[in-house]
Design an enzyme around this catalytic site. Structure first.
Site, PDB file in Angstrom:
ATOM      1  N   GLY A  50       6.148 -24.944 -34.932  1.00 27.45           N
ATOM      2  CA  GLY A  50       4.728 -25.256 -34.841  1.00 27.45           C
ATOM      3  C   GLY A  50       3.934 -24.845 -36.066  1.00 27.45           C
ATOM      4  O   GLY A  50       4.485 -24.710 -37.169  1.00 27.45           O
TER       5      GLY A  50
ATOM      6  N   GLY B 277       7.707 -14.040 -34.701  1.00 29.33           N
ATOM      7  CA  GLY B 277       7.780 -12.904 -35.628  1.00 29.33           C
ATOM      8  C   GLY B 277       9.005 -12.989 -36.532  1.00 29.33           C
ATOM      9  O   GLY B 277       9.713 -13.999 -36.559  1.00 29.33           O
TER      10      GLY B 277
ATOM     11  N   ILE C  21       4.208 -28.767 -28.132  1.00 25.92           N
ATOM     12  CA  ILE C  21       3.755 -29.607 -27.028  1.00 25.92           C
ATOM     13  C   ILE C  21       2.230 -29.725 -27.051  1.00 25.92           C
ATOM     14  O   ILE C  21       1.666 -30.635 -26.474  1.00 25.92           O
ATOM     15  CB  ILE C  21       4.206 -29.077 -25.645  1.00 25.92           C
ATOM     16  N   ASP C  22       1.580 -28.776 -27.743  1.00 25.28           N
ATOM     17  CA  ASP C  22       0.112 -28.747 -27.694  1.00 25.28           C
ATOM     18  C   ASP C  22      -0.538 -29.781 -28.606  1.00 25.28           C
ATOM     19  O   ASP C  22      -1.748 -29.979 -28.541  1.00 25.28           O
ATOM     20  CB  ASP C  22      -0.393 -27.343 -28.062  1.00 25.28           C
TER      21      ASP C  22
ATOM     22  N   ARG D 270       7.675 -26.893 -20.791  1.00 25.65           N
ATOM     23  CA  ARG D 270       8.279 -26.670 -22.111  1.00 25.65           C
ATOM     24  C   ARG D 270       9.792 -26.781 -22.117  1.00 25.65           C
ATOM     25  O   ARG D 270      10.399 -27.074 -23.146  1.00 25.65           O
ATOM     26  CB  ARG D 270       7.936 -25.263 -22.605  1.00 25.65           C
TER      27      ARG D 270
HETATM   28  N1  LIG Z   1       1.166 -17.147 -41.729  1.00 24.69           N
HETATM   29  C1  LIG Z   1       2.485 -17.076 -41.596  1.00 24.69           C
HETATM   30  N2  LIG Z   1       3.280 -16.855 -42.668  1.00 24.69           N
HETATM   31  C2  LIG Z   1       4.622 -16.784 -42.551  1.00 24.69           C
HETATM   32  N3  LIG Z   1       5.270 -16.917 -41.376  1.00 24.69           N
HETATM   33  C3  LIG Z   1       4.545 -17.130 -40.269  1.00 24.69           C
HETATM   34  C4  LIG Z   1       3.130 -17.231 -40.312  1.00 24.69           C
HETATM   35  N4  LIG Z   1       2.678 -17.451 -39.056  1.00 24.69           N
HETATM   36  C5  LIG Z   1       3.768 -17.492 -38.270  1.00 24.69           C
HETATM   37  N5  LIG Z   1       4.893 -17.317 -38.995  1.00 24.69           N
HETATM   38  C6  LIG Z   1       6.259 -17.276 -38.472  1.00 24.69           C
HETATM   39  O1  LIG Z   1       6.578 -18.525 -37.883  1.00 24.69           O
HETATM   40  C7  LIG Z   1       7.345 -18.332 -36.705  1.00 24.69           C
HETATM   41  C8  LIG Z   1       6.745 -19.076 -35.552  1.00 24.69           C
HETATM   42  O2  LIG Z   1       5.357 -18.779 -35.431  1.00 24.69           O
HETATM   43  P1  LIG Z   1       4.599 -18.818 -34.015  1.00 24.69           P
HETATM   44  O3  LIG Z   1       5.229 -17.834 -33.076  1.00 24.69           O
HETATM   45  O4  LIG Z   1       3.163 -18.683 -34.290  1.00 24.69           O
HETATM   46  O5  LIG Z   1       4.987 -20.224 -33.410  1.00 24.69           O
HETATM   47  P2  LIG Z   1       4.616 -21.684 -33.879  1.00 24.69           P
HETATM   48  O6  LIG Z   1       5.520 -22.119 -34.950  1.00 24.69           O
HETATM   49  O7  LIG Z   1       3.154 -21.734 -34.189  1.00 24.69           O
HETATM   50  O8  LIG Z   1       4.972 -22.510 -32.593  1.00 24.69           O
HETATM   51  P3  LIG Z   1       4.130 -22.609 -31.225  1.00 24.69           P
HETATM   52  O9  LIG Z   1       2.850 -21.862 -31.402  1.00 24.69           O
HETATM   53  O10 LIG Z   1       3.920 -24.069 -31.026  1.00 24.69           O
HETATM   54  O11 LIG Z   1       5.006 -22.020 -30.199  1.00 24.69           O
HETATM   55  C9  LIG Z   1       7.445 -16.838 -36.475  1.00 24.69           C
HETATM   56  O12 LIG Z   1       8.737 -16.414 -36.815  1.00 24.69           O
HETATM   57  C10 LIG Z   1       6.383 -16.245 -37.368  1.00 24.69           C
HETATM   58  O13 LIG Z   1       6.757 -14.974 -37.876  1.00 24.69           O
HETATM   59  O1  LIG Z   2       5.242 -17.204 -23.751  1.00 19.98           O
HETATM   60  P1  LIG Z   2       5.380 -17.682 -25.144  1.00 19.98           P
HETATM   61  O2  LIG Z   2       6.749 -18.094 -25.513  1.00 19.98           O
HETATM   62  O3  LIG Z   2       4.780 -16.761 -26.145  1.00 19.98           O
HETATM   63  O4  LIG Z   2       4.595 -19.033 -25.243  1.00 19.98           O
HETATM   64  C1  LIG Z   2       3.295 -19.253 -24.822  1.00 19.98           C
HETATM   65  C2  LIG Z   2       2.630 -20.177 -25.804  1.00 19.98           C
HETATM   66  O5  LIG Z   2       3.477 -21.194 -26.254  1.00 19.98           O
HETATM   67  C3  LIG Z   2       2.786 -22.411 -26.364  1.00 19.98           C
HETATM   68  O6  LIG Z   2       3.219 -23.250 -25.336  1.00 19.98           O
HETATM   69  C4  LIG Z   2       3.068 -23.072 -27.674  1.00 19.98           C
HETATM   70  O7  LIG Z   2       4.439 -23.163 -27.854  1.00 19.98           O
HETATM   71  C5  LIG Z   2       1.340 -22.020 -26.207  1.00 19.98           C
HETATM   72  O8  LIG Z   2       0.533 -23.057 -25.796  1.00 19.98           O
HETATM   73  C6  LIG Z   2       1.435 -20.852 -25.275  1.00 19.98           C
HETATM   74  O9  LIG Z   2       0.325 -20.025 -25.336  1.00 19.98           O
HETATM   75 MG   LIG Z   3       1.446 -21.908 -32.938  1.00 22.59          MG
END
Ligand SMILES: Nc1ncnc2c1ncn2[C@@H]1O[C@H](COP(=O)(O)OP(=O)(O)OP(=O)(O)O)[C@@H](O)[C@H]1O
Ligand SMILES: O=P(O)(O)OC[C@H]1O[C@](O)(CO)[C@@H](O)[C@@H]1O
Ligand SMILES: [Mg+2]
Length: 549
Positions: free
Chosen positions: A246, A222, A276-277, A435
């Site tokens: 990610g 977020g 990691i996924d 992780r």
């Molecule tokens: N569509 C989007 N536009 C702008 N910012 C985004 C969007 N989606 C996610 N973010 C921001 O990117 C950051 C990381 O997003 P998220 O929690 O989905 O993890 P991720 O980068 O996908 O990593 P992972 O899922 O592998 O843990 C957050 O701070 C979130 O607010």
């Molecule tokens: O508990 P958290 O930090 O939200 O992370 C869980 C998620 O993070 C991931 O490992 C990706 O970073 C997902 O596969 C899993 O659902």
């Molecule tokens: Mg993600």
């Protein structure tokens, strides 16, 4: 025109066509200049056309506005001025690596501006050239003078082995290769841009962080507020932003890049994909994946020991993978102790004839024990049918999944109770253990190369997501990695190998197979910048394939 390539959604159709014309004109100019003996790399590094002879690689370069020949000085947001030549092109600097003792012995150390890497290496005789990405690596001329760089690094999303290694190598690489001394860490993810102090980073302060799991900068979900983030980048005079995270993070990086371009700032944005996924599109694999698979096997080993030591013992391991079952598939293939692997991409059913429960019973009767690996996103449709649906989300808007491991455990126990058959099931969820560990040797090297590639690209003035494509490091336009997701193709040989190694049923109906084939067909179509209109879409497709044949 600097942005050669894929237009962001706000670009109108007309603009696109004009830009196409401009590019062709500039291509002719560029080729003419080369024929006159101009330095090809230098010309390419001035924010001019990115048309690469016959290949148009799609990648965003810094200089956002078309150069105006009469204008000789370009004011930067903080009042600094960049010199331009009479044709309006920006001056660039020689790459300091050419005098670096460690690199001077390398033959052809610099990457040719025209080098590209094809997305597809297996092609048919008459197939088109297809999409190419710009090859990563040091350029002979760079866009930033080392003393004017002010870089920052941020980590976002969940943890992943290797985060600290990437941070370390970004700091050490910037400092040792390009003599950059002004490097800052953004704390606790995107929100740290506007809510925390920036943390000064030096090679000394990051010297041994690669030995630790997690991220020394902290991370979060977020809090992505594009305007506030870019305001802070601008106010603090940051001109290189390294963003590690990610799929969500890369979407955020794309938003930041678009805002930076809208404001005309001279700032490079470099995304370094982590997960990691392994669910990030285009790239061969994400850093941390190897380490995660290795660690997942420890959990599988324990599940196997537990299962073998009980009468009709079942060891059940849940691995991460919301939408993509790569860790489950690779850990299963590597282990050879697994009797059944369930992933989100391959639907399964429980009760009917030929279903999972019947298969478990058969295996226990044959072997007296069994190991099941399930990816967290598998079978979500089955759980939703049997318990009240939850629409909860995490702070980034990711759907919170129901625990498939726990649900399966209860279902399996209930089934054998009705059958009056003795059995024991042990459920292991090693998610956070996997992780949180430091990266293994191979991921460490991979992290180093990714960090170095990111630095070279940012120093040359590009904005991109860095990634390995068919074994070569490349600069990929953001929207390409954010518009789709990397998934296990159940119509591919790898999944067939898995089925033949576990001897499990595929659980697939003809309808499932047809749907999977259709999904593959659609996945092979080139993606578009989000929001691009159809007309832009088709003209882009033409330009992307204009390198064909
Ligand atoms: N569509 C989007 N536009 C702008 N910012 C985004 C969007 N989606 C996610 N973010 C921001 O990117 C950051 C990381 O997003 P998220 O929690 O989905 O993890 P991720 O980068 O996908 O990593 P992972 O899922 O592998 O843990 C957050 O701070 C979130 O607010
Ligand atoms: O508990 P958290 O930090 O939200 O992370 C869980 C998620 O993070 C991931 O490992 C990706 O970073 C997902 O596969 C899993 O659902
Ligand atoms: Mg993600």
């Amino acid at each position: 025109m600097a942005s050669h390539i894929i237009l962001p959604p706000e670009d109108a159709d007309d603009n696109h066509h004009r830009e196409e014309d401009g590019e062709e004109e500039e291509e002719r100019e560029e080729l003419g200049a080369r024929r006159r003996g101009a330095c090809a790399a230098g010309a390419g590094a001035q924010g001019g056309a990115a048309v690469l002879g016959h290949v148009r690689a799609d990648l965003a370069r810094l200089v956002p506005e078309p150069p105006r020949p009469a204008q000789r000085l370009l004011r930067q947001p903080r009042g600094r001025r960049l010199r331009q030549d009479l044709r309006g092109r920006l001056w660039t600097y020689p790459n300091p690596l050419q005098d670096h003792p460690a690199y001077s012995t390398v033959k052809q150390y610099f990457v040719n501006e025209d080098d590209t890497v094809p997305q597809k290496v297996v092609v048919q005789k008459n197939s088109r050239r297809g999409v190419h990405f710009r090859r990563a690596g040091p350029r002979q001329r760079i866009y930033f003078g080392p003393d004017e760089v002010k870089a920052c690094i941020v980590t976002c999303g969940g943890l992943c082995p290797g985060l600290n290694t990437v941070i370390r190598e970004l700091v050490c690489g910037l400092s040792h290769m390009y003599n950059v001394n002004s490097i800052f860490g953004i704390q606790n993810g995107y929100k740290g841009f506007y809510s925390s102090n920036y943390l000064p980073l030096t090679p000394k302060s990051v010297n041994d962080i690669h030995k630790r799991g997690g991220t020394i900068l902290g991370t979060s979900r977020g809090g992505h507020d594009t305007k506030k983030i870019v305001d802070n980048i601008q106010d603090r005079g940051i001109n290189q932003v390294y963003i590690i995270g990610g799929d969500g993070t890369q979407k955020g990086a794309y938003e930041i890049f678009k805002e930076i371009r809208k404001r005309g700032l001279k700032v490079s944005v470099a995304g370094i994909p982590k997960t990691i996924d392994n669910d990030i599109a285009i790239i061969d694999k994400s850093f941390g994946f190897d380490t995660a698979v290795e660690e997942a096997q420890r959990a599988i080993d324990s599940a196997h020991v537990e299962a073998c030591s009980a009468e009709n013992g079942i060891g059940l391991v849940k691995l991460t993978g919301r939408y993509s079952g790569f860790i489950a598939m690779y850990a299963t293939l590597a282990s050879r102790d697994v009797d059944c692997c369930l992933i989100p991409e391959s639907p399964f059913y429980m009760d009917r004839e030929g279903g999972l429960l019947e298969y478990i019973e058969r295996r226990l009767k044959e072997n007296k024990h069994m190991v099941i690996v399930v990816a967290e996103g598998a079978g979500q449709d089955l759980i939703a049918k049997s318990i009240a649906k939850s629409d909860q989300q995490d702070a980034s808007g990711n759907k919170l999944l129901l625990d498939i491991g726990l649900w399966l455990t209860h279902k399996i126990k209930d089934y054998f109770k009705t059958k009056k058959m003795e059995m024991t099931i042990k459920y292991i969820d090693p998610t956070y253990m996997i992780r949180a560990i430091p990266s293994n040797a191979s991921d460490n090297v991979y992290c180093t190369l990714l960090a170095h590639s990111a630095i070279h690209g940012a120093m040359a003035g590009y904005s991109f997501t860095v990634g390995m494509v068919n074994g070569r490091h490349t600069y990929i336009p953001f929207y390409r990695v954010t518009s789709t997701r990397n998934k296990v193709k159940i119509t591919d040989r790898m999944w067939a190998r898995l089925l033949s190694s576990t001897n499990q049923p595929s659980f697939l109906s003809q309808k499932d197979i047809d749907e999977a084939r259709e999904a593959d067909r659609l996945a092979n179509k080139p993606p578009l910048p989000t929001g691009a209109s159809h007309r832009v879409a088709s003209s882009f497709e033409q330009s992307a394939s204009s390198s064909s044949n």
